[in-house]
Write an enzyme that holds these catalytic residues in place. Structure first.
Site, PDB file in Angstrom:
ATOM      1  N   ASP A 143       0.889   7.737  -7.542  1.00 56.71           N
ATOM      2  CA  ASP A 143       0.471   7.031  -6.323  1.00 56.71           C
ATOM      3  C   ASP A 143       1.385   7.345  -5.142  1.00 56.71           C
ATOM      4  O   ASP A 143       0.990   7.312  -3.980  1.00 56.71           O
ATOM      5  CB  ASP A 143       0.470   5.510  -6.540  1.00 56.71           C
ATOM      6  CG  ASP A 143      -0.036   5.070  -7.904  1.00 56.71           C
ATOM      7  OD1 ASP A 143       0.109   5.843  -8.863  1.00 56.71           O
ATOM      8  OD2 ASP A 143      -0.559   3.959  -8.006  1.00 56.71           O
TER       9      ASP A 143
ATOM     10  N   ASP B  90       5.714   1.447  -2.389  1.00 61.38           N
ATOM     11  CA  ASP B  90       4.427   1.250  -1.717  1.00 61.38           C
ATOM     12  C   ASP B  90       4.573   0.742  -0.277  1.00 61.38           C
ATOM     13  O   ASP B  90       3.570   0.395   0.356  1.00 61.38           O
ATOM     14  CB  ASP B  90       3.546   0.321  -2.547  1.00 61.38           C
ATOM     15  CG  ASP B  90       3.002   1.034  -3.777  1.00 61.38           C
ATOM     16  OD1 ASP B  90       2.763   2.253  -3.702  1.00 61.38           O
ATOM     17  OD2 ASP B  90       2.824   0.374  -4.817  1.00 61.38           O
TER      18      ASP B  90
HETATM   19  N1  GLY Z   1      -0.850   1.928  -6.432  1.00 60.50           N
HETATM   20  C1  GLY Z   1      -1.302   1.124  -7.485  1.00 60.50           C
HETATM   21  C2  GLY Z   1      -2.757   1.245  -7.772  1.00 60.50           C
HETATM   22  O1  GLY Z   1      -3.439   2.161  -7.382  1.00 60.50           O
HETATM   23  O2  GLY Z   1      -3.228   0.367  -8.465  1.00 60.50           O
END
Ligand code: GLY
Length: 369
Positions: A151, A94
């Site tokens: 994601d 992320d």
């Molecule tokens: N990327 C983690 C979420 O969307 O919670």
């Protein structure tokens, strides 16, 4: 007379001009708000994946208003995030979300040279997670070496950008390998996306699907559906192959078929019919991705669908209260775990609502590019 979307943007800027100073005074990166206060993430301090959305929102509002307060607040948090390079072990895939919307936005909008260096640093961290067996590793636990998640299609935007900015194709080529694996292994026949797939980290062979933040194994976590459709739209724009556009379109057809009559979005498209569990973040993200798709295809129906989502959010779930901080209500972080927030204001919902409105008004600074 501004149209309703311009008017909503002005109200957002006004509210954050009033409430953002409290976050600066507390020295935190806001994750959610309640009872008139900002709260930091409950997990992993400033390394938690959502840290980029506050500076991203501040850059959007700086772009909208030109008010230096928003630029300085974005840079305050950019400084906190780049300190996290030292923690390293807490950072994961992320870094795309975290650094594209902070350093990447700064470099893009102001030309700041250190911000660009920090962006390339973050992209190198993401590259370091690339397994040549075919995927980008999501998380850090030793038992999860082979995990990849939907994601990550959004985090690939950091790699496209790094290749463009550095002139080095490696970043984009790694992103393409990951996108191809995601297309093959995550998208189902009905256009929906799995959340988590485990691969053998040596061979790249699929091992199994895991339940994630949605209702159940094999269900449709709505935020994952939004990440998939927006992520594949970005892949189509950056990698230029028709198959990514088709994947985004399948995801978009599936998502839009599940929009509730009130324009809001259930937390999972397979949740029990008598369960009232909304995740408005999913709708806000999809409203952004659908507009990118509309631009790629020239089909205004996708923009109309985005407007339907935004209208639902503004009509039912925008909190303009003077004594409260954030705006978008009924955001849910995860179907089964209320620890990160259920039916509450969560800041990245505000970020994507603002991005969606900026797009609807033709003012979007295109921070994922
Ligand atoms: N990327 C983690 C979420 O969307 O919670």
């Amino acid at each position: 007379m501004p149209n309703r979307y311009e008017a909503a943007l002005n109200r957002i800027a006004e509210k954050f001009r009033r409430t953002a100073a409290a976050a600066a005074e507390a020295g935190i990166i806001p994750y959610r708000s309640a009872e008139g206060k900002w709260f930091a993430s409950p997990y992993d301090g400033n390394s938690w994946w959502t840290g980029g959305f506050w500076p991203g929102l501040m850059w959007q509002l700086w772009r909208l208003t030109g008010d230096g307060f928003f630029r300085e607040e974005a840079r305050r948090v950019e400084g906190l995030l780049t300190e996290e390079f030292r923690s390293f072990r807490l950072l994961n895939h992320d870094v795309g979300f975290m650094y594209l919307l902070s350093c990447g936005a700064d470099a893009k909008l102001t030309g700041d040279a250190q911000a660009e260096t920090d962006l390339l640093h973050a992209a190198s961290l993401l590259m370091g997670r690339f397994n040549p067996a075919g995927f980008i590793r999501a998380w850090n636990e030793p038992e999860r070496t082979g995990y990849a998640i939907i994601d990550c299609m959004m985090n690939l935007a950091l790699l496209y950008r790094a290749s463009r900015d550095s002139g080095d194709p490696r970043f984009r080529l790694a992103a393409k390998v990951h996108a191809d694996t995601t297309l093959r292994e995550f998208q189902r026949a009905d256009g929906s996306f799995s959340h988590i797939i485990e691969f053998d980290p040596e061979s790249g062979r699929r091992v199994r699907e895991h339940p994630g933040q949605g209702y159940a194994l094999g269900s449709q976590w709505s935020r994952g559906q939004a990440w998939g459709l927006y992520g594949f739209a970005l892949a189509a724009r950056n990698l230029g192959e028709e198959k990514y556009l088709e994947a985004a379109l399948r995801g978009a057809r599936n998502f839009t078929a599940h929009i509730r009559p009130d324009g809001l979005t259930d937390c999972d498209f397979c949740q029990p019919a008598d369960e009232e569990r909304i995740d408005n973040i999913a709708g806000a993200i999809a409203a952004c991705g659908l507009q990118v798709l509309s631009g790629l295809t020239g089909d205004g129906a996708w923009r109309d669908a985005a407007a339907r989502l935004v209208d639902g959010l503004l009509e039912h779930c925008a909190d303009w209260g003077e004594d409260r901080c954030g705006i978008l209500t009924r955001c849910t972080a995860s179907y089964h775990d209320d620890g990160a927030g259920r039916h509450t204001n969560i800041l990245y919902g505000d970020y994507f609502l603002t991005e969606a409105l900026m797009k609807l008004c033709g003012r979007d600074p295109d921070l994922w590019n």
